[in-house]
Design a protein around this motif. Sequence first.
Motif, PDB file in Angstrom:
ATOM      1  N   ALA A   5      12.678   7.170 -27.686  1.00 41.18           N
ATOM      2  CA  ALA A   5      13.718   7.258 -28.668  1.00 41.18           C
ATOM      3  C   ALA A   5      14.664   6.483 -28.520  1.00 41.18           C
ATOM      4  N   THR A   6      14.618   5.585 -27.495  1.00 43.78           N
ATOM      5  CA  THR A   6      15.795   4.524 -27.467  1.00 43.78           C
ATOM      6  C   THR A   6      15.224   3.353 -27.035  1.00 43.78           C
ATOM      7  N   THR A   7      15.875   2.212 -27.098  1.00 48.45           N
ATOM      8  CA  THR A   7      15.308   0.777 -26.930  1.00 48.45           C
ATOM      9  C   THR A   7      15.752   0.254 -25.376  1.00 48.45           C
ATOM     10  N   THR A   8      16.513   0.957 -24.800  1.00 52.63           N
ATOM     11  CA  THR A   8      17.145   0.560 -23.458  1.00 52.63           C
ATOM     12  C   THR A   8      16.205   1.132 -22.230  1.00 52.63           C
ATOM     13  N   GLY A   9      15.351   2.282 -22.768  1.00 53.65           N
ATOM     14  CA  GLY A   9      14.615   2.984 -21.487  1.00 53.65           C
ATOM     15  C   GLY A   9      15.675   3.930 -20.957  1.00 53.65           C
ATOM     16  N   ASN A  10      17.010   3.945 -21.285  1.00 49.85           N
ATOM     17  CA  ASN A  10      17.772   4.807 -20.495  1.00 49.85           C
ATOM     18  C   ASN A  10      17.497   6.403 -21.361  1.00 49.85           C
ATOM     19  N   ARG A  11      17.768   7.471 -20.460  1.00 53.41           N
ATOM     20  CA  ARG A  11      17.819   8.665 -20.906  1.00 53.41           C
ATOM     21  C   ARG A  11      18.906   9.494 -20.675  1.00 53.41           C
ATOM     22  N   ALA A  12      19.961   9.323 -21.613  1.00 52.19           N
ATOM     23  CA  ALA A  12      21.317   9.799 -21.489  1.00 52.19           C
ATOM     24  C   ALA A  12      22.004   9.197 -20.134  1.00 52.19           C
ATOM     25  N   LEU A  13      22.212  10.117 -19.200  1.00 50.90           N
ATOM     26  CA  LEU A  13      23.098   9.606 -18.086  1.00 50.90           C
ATOM     27  C   LEU A  13      22.115   8.814 -17.154  1.00 50.90           C
ATOM     28  N   MET A  14      20.806   9.079 -17.131  1.00 56.22           N
ATOM     29  CA  MET A  14      19.965   8.814 -16.351  1.00 56.22           C
ATOM     30  C   MET A  14      19.486   7.489 -16.951  1.00 56.22           C
ATOM     31  N   LEU A  15      19.953   6.183 -16.253  1.00 55.34           N
ATOM     32  CA  LEU A  15      19.980   5.055 -16.618  1.00 55.34           C
ATOM     33  C   LEU A  15      18.840   4.199 -16.055  1.00 55.34           C
ATOM     34  N   GLU A  16      18.024   3.612 -16.933  1.00 56.71           N
ATOM     35  CA  GLU A  16      16.879   2.827 -16.392  1.00 56.71           C
ATOM     36  C   GLU A  16      17.367   1.469 -15.733  1.00 56.71           C
ATOM     37  N   GLU A  17      16.670   1.217 -14.421  1.00 55.75           N
ATOM     38  CA  GLU A  17      17.194   0.089 -13.717  1.00 55.75           C
ATOM     39  C   GLU A  17      15.891  -0.856 -13.335  1.00 55.75           C
ATOM     40  N   ALA A  18      15.983  -1.973 -13.991  1.00 60.70           N
ATOM     41  CA  ALA A  18      14.969  -3.001 -13.464  1.00 60.70           C
ATOM     42  C   ALA A  18      15.063  -3.534 -12.268  1.00 60.70           C
ATOM     43  N   LEU A  19      14.257  -4.250 -11.787  1.00 61.75           N
ATOM     44  CA  LEU A  19      14.343  -5.236 -10.558  1.00 61.75           C
ATOM     45  C   LEU A  19      15.376  -6.066 -10.534  1.00 61.75           C
ATOM     46  N   LEU A  20      16.095  -6.543  -9.447  1.00 68.12           N
ATOM     47  CA  LEU A  20      16.699  -7.745  -9.252  1.00 68.12           C
ATOM     48  C   LEU A  20      16.267  -9.000 -10.205  1.00 68.12           C
ATOM     49  N   PHE A  21      15.003  -9.105  -9.748  1.00 68.52           N
ATOM     50  CA  PHE A  21      14.675 -10.375 -10.509  1.00 68.52           C
ATOM     51  C   PHE A  21      14.474 -10.286 -11.793  1.00 68.52           C
ATOM     52  N   GLU A  22      14.560  -9.116 -12.533  1.00 68.01           N
ATOM     53  CA  GLU A  22      14.261  -8.773 -13.949  1.00 68.01           C
ATOM     54  C   GLU A  22      15.761  -8.730 -14.616  1.00 68.01           C
ATOM     55  N   ILE A  23      16.692  -8.464 -13.902  1.00 71.14           N
ATOM     56  CA  ILE A  23      18.416  -8.607 -14.352  1.00 71.14           C
ATOM     57  C   ILE A  23      18.810 -10.010 -14.030  1.00 71.14           C
ATOM     58  N   GLY A  24      18.612 -10.536 -13.217  1.00 70.06           N
ATOM     59  CA  GLY A  24      19.310 -11.827 -13.303  1.00 70.06           C
ATOM     60  C   GLY A  24      18.504 -13.082 -13.155  1.00 70.06           C
ATOM     61  N   SER A  25      18.837 -14.185 -12.791  1.00 68.84           N
ATOM     62  CA  SER A  25      17.983 -15.488 -13.037  1.00 68.84           C
ATOM     63  C   SER A  25      18.254 -16.427 -11.689  1.00 68.84           C
ATOM     64  N   ARG A  26      17.313 -17.046 -11.461  1.00 66.56           N
ATOM     65  CA  ARG A  26      17.229 -17.934 -10.258  1.00 66.56           C
ATOM     66  C   ARG A  26      18.266 -19.038 -10.563  1.00 66.56           C
ATOM     67  N   ASP A  27      18.386 -19.598 -11.654  1.00 62.96           N
ATOM     68  CA  ASP A  27      18.926 -20.908 -12.073  1.00 62.96           C
ATOM     69  C   ASP A  27      20.512 -20.402 -12.441  1.00 62.96           C
ATOM     70  N   GLN A  28      20.792 -19.288 -11.676  1.00 58.90           N
ATOM     71  CA  GLN A  28      22.364 -19.082 -11.872  1.00 58.90           C
ATOM     72  C   GLN A  28      23.000 -18.238 -10.852  1.00 58.90           C
ATOM     73  N   THR A  29      24.137 -18.028 -10.624  1.00 56.05           N
ATOM     74  CA  THR A  29      24.852 -17.480  -9.571  1.00 56.05           C
ATOM     75  C   THR A  29      25.987 -16.615  -9.868  1.00 56.05           C
TER      76      THR A  29
END
Length: 532
Positions: A22-46
């Motif tokens: 029902a949503t595009t984020t994967g969130n379910r109201a206040l239960m927030l979907e959380e990806a892996l750190l590697f999927e959130i950030g990028s190795r070529d930035q800090t």
Amino acid sequence: MTINPSGWRPSAPSDVHGNAPATTTGNRALMLEEALLFEIGSRDQTGVDFANVERAGTERIAGLARTSLDLPGLSEPETVRHYTRLSRQNYAIDLGLFPLGSCTMKHNPRFNEKMARLPGFADIHPLQPQETVQGALELIDTLAHWLITLTGMSAVAMSPKAGAHGELCGILSIRAALEARGDARSVVLVPESAHGTNPATAAFAGYKVEDIPATAAGRVDLEALKARLGPDVAAVMITNPNTCGLFEPDMKAISDAVHAAGAFVYCDGANFNAIVGRVRPGDLGVDAMHINLHKTFSTPHGGGGPGSGPVVLSEALTPFAPLPFVAKQADGRFKLVEEEHAADDHPDAFGRMVAFHGQMGMFSRALSYILSHGADGLRQVAEDAVLNANYVLRSLEDVLDAPFAPSGPCMHEAIFSDHGFAEGFTTIDVAKALIDEGFHPMTMYFPLVVHGAMLIEPTETESKASLDQFIVALRSIAIRARAGDEALKAAPIYAPRRRLDETLAARKPILAWKTPAPDGADSGEGAELGGR
């Protein structure tokens, strides 16, 4: 988001029929979907900019200079949110009932936590001079006195760090006693209803392990035990109350038979919570028993460091207890009896279990719990734990098969089987459905003597209201399993993650992150521990 080949994948907020999110984020109201750190950030930035500065040194110890972190760069808010969101997906005793059987997941009183954080307990160092830690040594001695008194034993070894560690301590004491009398024995008998660590401990100590069968009533087969006793048997490792949640009524007869054969009785004390203040194992002929402080005396599991599994010993085994131990001197002060004192004070000790003595965090919490309850209060702990377990048993026995219910009340835990479920439905389906109801599942498939076992231990700290809520949820799920409700196969629907392919995950675990190949094919990197 990348799908993990083991089957571990995000649980997008689809409905109970498996329709599209029902949503595009994967969130379910206040239960927030959380990806892996590697999927959130990028190795070529800090997340932080550093000026170009010269390093103070050129070499690290042994040339272990780090050349690349190979980690994703995140801003500080992203980092904080990541771990905060993950923490909200944890289930804890402060959030709800833990019905795990055999684990005794009880409330950890905040009073205990306050006492453990007092200066002099929380900030001492194991290498401090003994004259500077007299209060801590007195606390250990006082707790030891209580454990000896409650169990009716002769001495206690306080240094073991956990239940299995305590088992090893007890078995090594038994081996030392046998060696001292020149009696070489090679076999340890372990009943089917004992805890799973018992045979592992005996094997680790160098003994051959043999099973003793259980009766149809879930107790040790006394006649089979007597028939196997002989000059090669060093000990019997018995759990009482046992892992079926039942008291062994023949315990004294078992001990008498074992002693008559020249062997020793080791009792697994993990279930002491069910009998504390009511039964003293020493009166039943037990020679050694470990006590899980987190189970009976409310210290947290682990507690942010080593746990604690003191071992109480009979008079016959007391001379062989390990070093060090706390002793009160004639002048009222305390000392640790260690190797340099052993020749005079404890010449038959089998050795040490650990480098340092004890775990102050666990000792201070356990003693706070004991003193705040007193002897009468501890007796009520056992009575309420048994009452709660029997309430669960009798409230569910009409919808879940209770194999030992006809033989009378249970002790601290109620056990059910998967008998009566519709074809194709198993214990795992019931457990996963419990997650959707907001409960941690019970212990599953243990003990092995019950097919599809569901082992539930409510402990004494749960109210009738919380038990009623759990019972209503489990009754509903059990009825659905008996009726063959296919929706159970999709559970959990509402959890942050859907059901694992547990067989594939166990056989082909993915233990490290790997960057997906650009074309979606398996890059072959990081498939094993140590990969990228």
